[in-house]
Design an enzyme around this catalytic site. Structure first.
Site, PDB file in Angstrom:
ATOM      1  N   GLU A 240      48.495  32.666  -3.032  1.00 50.89           N
ATOM      2  CA  GLU A 240      48.908  31.662  -1.667  1.00 50.89           C
ATOM      3  C   GLU A 240      49.588  30.402  -2.346  1.00 50.89           C
ATOM      4  O   GLU A 240      49.512  30.044  -3.513  1.00 50.89           O
ATOM      5  CB  GLU A 240      47.643  31.134  -1.005  1.00 50.89           C
ATOM      6  CG  GLU A 240      46.562  30.473  -1.793  1.00 50.89           C
ATOM      7  CD  GLU A 240      45.301  29.907  -0.934  1.00 50.89           C
ATOM      8  OE1 GLU A 240      45.574  29.022  -0.427  1.00 50.89           O
ATOM      9  OE2 GLU A 240      44.243  30.455  -1.311  1.00 50.89           O
ATOM     10  N   GLY A 258      38.172  34.339   2.741  1.00 51.12           N
ATOM     11  CA  GLY A 258      37.845  35.521   3.332  1.00 51.12           C
ATOM     12  C   GLY A 258      38.404  36.584   2.578  1.00 51.12           C
ATOM     13  O   GLY A 258      39.408  36.588   2.611  1.00 51.12           O
ATOM     14  N   GLU A 285      34.297  30.227   6.940  1.00 47.19           N
ATOM     15  CA  GLU A 285      34.791  29.669   5.868  1.00 47.19           C
ATOM     16  C   GLU A 285      36.123  29.735   6.015  1.00 47.19           C
ATOM     17  O   GLU A 285      36.676  28.575   5.617  1.00 47.19           O
ATOM     18  CB  GLU A 285      34.471  30.823   4.671  1.00 47.19           C
ATOM     19  CG  GLU A 285      35.039  30.292   3.360  1.00 47.19           C
ATOM     20  CD  GLU A 285      34.783  31.207   2.307  1.00 47.19           C
ATOM     21  OE1 GLU A 285      35.847  30.926   1.257  1.00 47.19           O
ATOM     22  OE2 GLU A 285      34.228  32.044   2.360  1.00 47.19           O
ATOM     23  N   TYR A 373      43.342  26.596 -14.037  1.00 48.18           N
ATOM     24  CA  TYR A 373      42.618  27.576 -12.787  1.00 48.18           C
ATOM     25  C   TYR A 373      42.480  26.558 -11.831  1.00 48.18           C
ATOM     26  O   TYR A 373      42.113  25.614 -11.831  1.00 48.18           O
ATOM     27  CB  TYR A 373      41.318  27.996 -13.338  1.00 48.18           C
ATOM     28  CG  TYR A 373      40.725  28.493 -12.362  1.00 48.18           C
ATOM     29  CD1 TYR A 373      40.811  29.898 -11.747  1.00 48.18           C
ATOM     30  CD2 TYR A 373      39.508  28.010 -11.813  1.00 48.18           C
ATOM     31  CE1 TYR A 373      40.231  30.364 -10.551  1.00 48.18           C
ATOM     32  CE2 TYR A 373      38.702  28.465 -10.688  1.00 48.18           C
ATOM     33  CZ  TYR A 373      39.068  29.892 -10.175  1.00 48.18           C
ATOM     34  OH  TYR A 373      38.461  29.818  -9.104  1.00 48.18           O
ATOM     35  N   ARG A 393      43.704  34.308 -10.158  1.00 46.66           N
ATOM     36  CA  ARG A 393      44.264  35.633 -10.543  1.00 46.66           C
ATOM     37  C   ARG A 393      45.276  35.693 -11.691  1.00 46.66           C
ATOM     38  O   ARG A 393      46.336  36.349 -11.664  1.00 46.66           O
ATOM     39  CB  ARG A 393      45.222  36.833  -9.256  1.00 46.66           C
ATOM     40  CG  ARG A 393      44.585  36.350  -7.987  1.00 46.66           C
ATOM     41  CD  ARG A 393      43.024  37.023  -7.766  1.00 46.66           C
ATOM     42  NE  ARG A 393      42.377  36.265  -6.806  1.00 46.66           N
ATOM     43  CZ  ARG A 393      42.460  36.242  -5.647  1.00 46.66           C
ATOM     44  NH1 ARG A 393      43.283  36.984  -4.938  1.00 46.66           N
ATOM     45  NH2 ARG A 393      41.723  35.223  -4.848  1.00 46.66           N
ATOM     46  N   GLY A 407      36.597  32.614  -8.773  1.00 47.54           N
ATOM     47  CA  GLY A 407      35.577  32.405  -8.118  1.00 47.54           C
ATOM     48  C   GLY A 407      35.373  32.568  -6.515  1.00 47.54           C
ATOM     49  O   GLY A 407      36.127  33.743  -6.222  1.00 47.54           O
ATOM     50  N   ALA A 408      34.518  32.096  -5.872  1.00 43.32           N
ATOM     51  CA  ALA A 408      34.275  32.561  -4.491  1.00 43.32           C
ATOM     52  C   ALA A 408      33.911  31.306  -3.848  1.00 43.32           C
ATOM     53  O   ALA A 408      33.134  30.257  -4.233  1.00 43.32           O
ATOM     54  CB  ALA A 408      33.020  33.667  -4.525  1.00 43.32           C
ATOM     55  N   GLU A 419      28.785  36.936  -3.611  1.00 41.43           N
ATOM     56  CA  GLU A 419      29.695  36.059  -4.322  1.00 41.43           C
ATOM     57  C   GLU A 419      30.121  36.554  -5.677  1.00 41.43           C
ATOM     58  O   GLU A 419      31.016  36.460  -6.168  1.00 41.43           O
ATOM     59  CB  GLU A 419      29.245  34.856  -4.270  1.00 41.43           C
ATOM     60  CG  GLU A 419      28.725  34.136  -2.704  1.00 41.43           C
ATOM     61  CD  GLU A 419      29.801  34.286  -1.928  1.00 41.43           C
ATOM     62  OE1 GLU A 419      30.855  34.535  -1.991  1.00 41.43           O
ATOM     63  OE2 GLU A 419      29.318  34.116  -0.795  1.00 41.43           O
ATOM     64  N   LYS A 426      38.169  40.015  -7.620  1.00 40.00           N
ATOM     65  CA  LYS A 426      39.254  39.183  -7.908  1.00 40.00           C
ATOM     66  C   LYS A 426      39.763  39.313  -9.299  1.00 40.00           C
ATOM     67  O   LYS A 426      40.905  39.386  -9.941  1.00 40.00           O
ATOM     68  CB  LYS A 426      39.110  37.651  -7.649  1.00 40.00           C
ATOM     69  CG  LYS A 426      38.782  37.466  -6.074  1.00 40.00           C
ATOM     70  CD  LYS A 426      38.329  36.048  -5.753  1.00 40.00           C
ATOM     71  CE  LYS A 426      38.180  35.871  -4.145  1.00 40.00           C
ATOM     72  NZ  LYS A 426      37.757  34.547  -3.909  1.00 40.00           N
TER      73      LYS A 426
END
Length: 457
Positions: A240, A258, A285, A373, A393, A407-408, A419, A426
């Site tokens: 994104e 999500g 979320e 990150y 990623r 992460g989550a 999680e 990922k």
């Protein structure tokens, strides 16, 4: 008197990815970057101007002269001033910023380390499917790039490299415990959401350009990038954008929150997508993230212009699929792209709600500073455009150490095992692309450079 780029145009005779990786592997540049956006690829090398921000000072270099001084308040104003005064016509700057830049913007104490590193390159190559545009402030460098294209074309096949295995279970138990502790803090009302990440070491030295090529073929990113700057090597497949600023003042942000796996099995992927679209935790979320994006863009933009252009579609990103929305607005005339960047950075989908509380719990639960990150890879130009991709990623190397990180999003309804599984999903989008470094390996074949036209701008 401003310096001007000399420009040449040649025909593209093979895929942009192969050209980009071949040039990154050519050894022409000590400092280099690849940035892929919807309008094409950029490959840049050399340093005509540079700005580096750390926790205490800003170091600026232009055409060989370097000046360093402390920054006060927040550092982005000094960065903007440096770029606006560049003695280079039609410049574009490329680079990255650390997640911890957000602490400096918020007036918090930032830990030691690089917070932002931007380079205006000496040489810039822009690729589309049909042509290659070469730009350089140095005529000899321009010729060297053309020669490199011709030399690489003689190498007719990529070398075989050994895949690298990564243990994705490293730190799993600690991560479960941190998630459980954070859920308790959220339940106690300290915050609504935070993204908690974990590192996974890579024990083998990897070939960054070759691994990037392999990973790009396996992923479907919003942006991709490969950096070798100031001792940091990094490549990734960003799902994104943090912010997009266009020359006419339009602004867009793309929150993703999500997640479900993307397995390659059409029936299973459809079931996972349906589960994603009906899961109360994931929907909650995502809705929080979109609301924050709207509120943040209402600051630098005309408030009435901010709208949700796309809401809760599903985007496929390599080994995962995400809920995605797009929030847009328009800034008033004369506004700077850095105003929009400061308003939304870091991405809410990689920090939390509220952000300041999330910074605190991230510091508490994560062992090492995040660095790139959850920061951003940036492309910003003299015409006021900016494209900033969220650094996820990705694989990182610095100081003899190589690692992955994922992460989550943790909310009150989060379960530690789920999680943890999300971080595995990922991490898989880059872990499978890693190739070991091999001494004396040639580069990927490229089409020979045909006759070209040259101009000065």
């Amino acid at each position: 008197m401003k310096a001007h780029y000399r420009t040449a145009v040649v025909e593209a005779t093979c895929e942009p990815l192969d050209i980009a990786v071949g040039l990154a592997s050519s050894g022409l540049f000590d400092t280099s970057a690849i940035y892929e956006a919807p309008d094409g690829w950029s490959i840049v090398g050399g340093v005509a101007a540079e700005v580096v921000v750390d926790s205490e000072s800003i170091r600026c270099t232009r055409l060989g002269a370097t000046h360093e001084e402390p920054w006060f308040g927040e550092p982005l104003t000094a960065v903007q001033n440096f770029l606006s005064d560049l003695p280079i016509a039609d410049w574009t700057a490329y680079g990255w910023c650390a997640f911890e830049l957000s602490h400096a913007i918020a007036g918090m104490t930032a830990k030691a380390g690089t917070l932002l590193h931007l380079v205006v390159p000496e040489t810039e190559i822009r690729l589309t499917q049909s042509r290659i545009v070469l730009r350089s402030l140095d005529g000899a460098a321009l010729a060297a790039v053309e020669n490199a294209l011709a030399r690489i074309a003689a190498d007719t096949a990529p070398a075989t490299r050994v895949p690298v295995q990564v243990d994705l279970e490293t730190g799993a138990d600690d991560y479960r415990r941190s998630v459980a502790s954070l859920v308790e803090e959220i339940s106690a009302g300290k915050l609504q959401k935070a993204i908690l990440s974990r590192e996974v070491p890579v024990e083998t030295e990897i070939d960054f350009p070759a691994s990037f090529r392999r990973g790009r073929r396996e992923n479907t990113p919003a942006r991709s990038f490969l950096l070798d700057m100031g001792g940091l090597r990094c490549f990734g497949f960003s799902p994104e954008t943090v912010i997009e600023v266009f020359a006419d003042g339009r602004v867009a942000s793309q929150p993703l929150a999500g997640t479900r796996a993307l397995t390659g099995d059409p029936d299973l992927d459809r079931k996972l997508r349906e589960d994603l679209l009906s899961d109360p935790k994931e929907l909650h979320e995502h809705a929080i993230s979109v609301k924050i994006a709207v509120d943040e863009l209402a600051g630098p933009c005309k408030p009435e212009s901010v709208v949700v252009e796309e809401y809760m579609s599903v985007k496929e990103r390599g080994s995962v699929q995400h809920l995605a929305s797009r929030v847009v607005g328009r800034m008033p005339e004369g506004a700077s792209p850095w105003d929009a960047f400061a308003a939304v950075f870091p991405a809410v989908t990689a920090s939390g709600v509220p952000k300041h509380a999330a910074y605190q719990v991230i510091r508490k639960h994560e062992q090492n500073p995040r660095g790139p990150y959850a920061g951003a890879v940036l492309k910003v130009a003299e015409d006021g455009t900016m494209d900033a991709a969220l650094v996820l990623r990705s694989v990182y190397a610095r100081g003899g150490r190589t690692w992955l990180r994922a992460g989550a999003g943790i909310v009150e309804q989060s379960w530690p095992d789920r999680e943890l599984e999300e971080t595995r999903e990922k991490l898989g989008s880059v872990a499978t692309s890693l190739l070991a470094c091999t001494k004396g390996v040639g580069t990927m074949a490229l089409g020979a450079a045909p006759a070209r036209t040259e101009s000065h701008h």
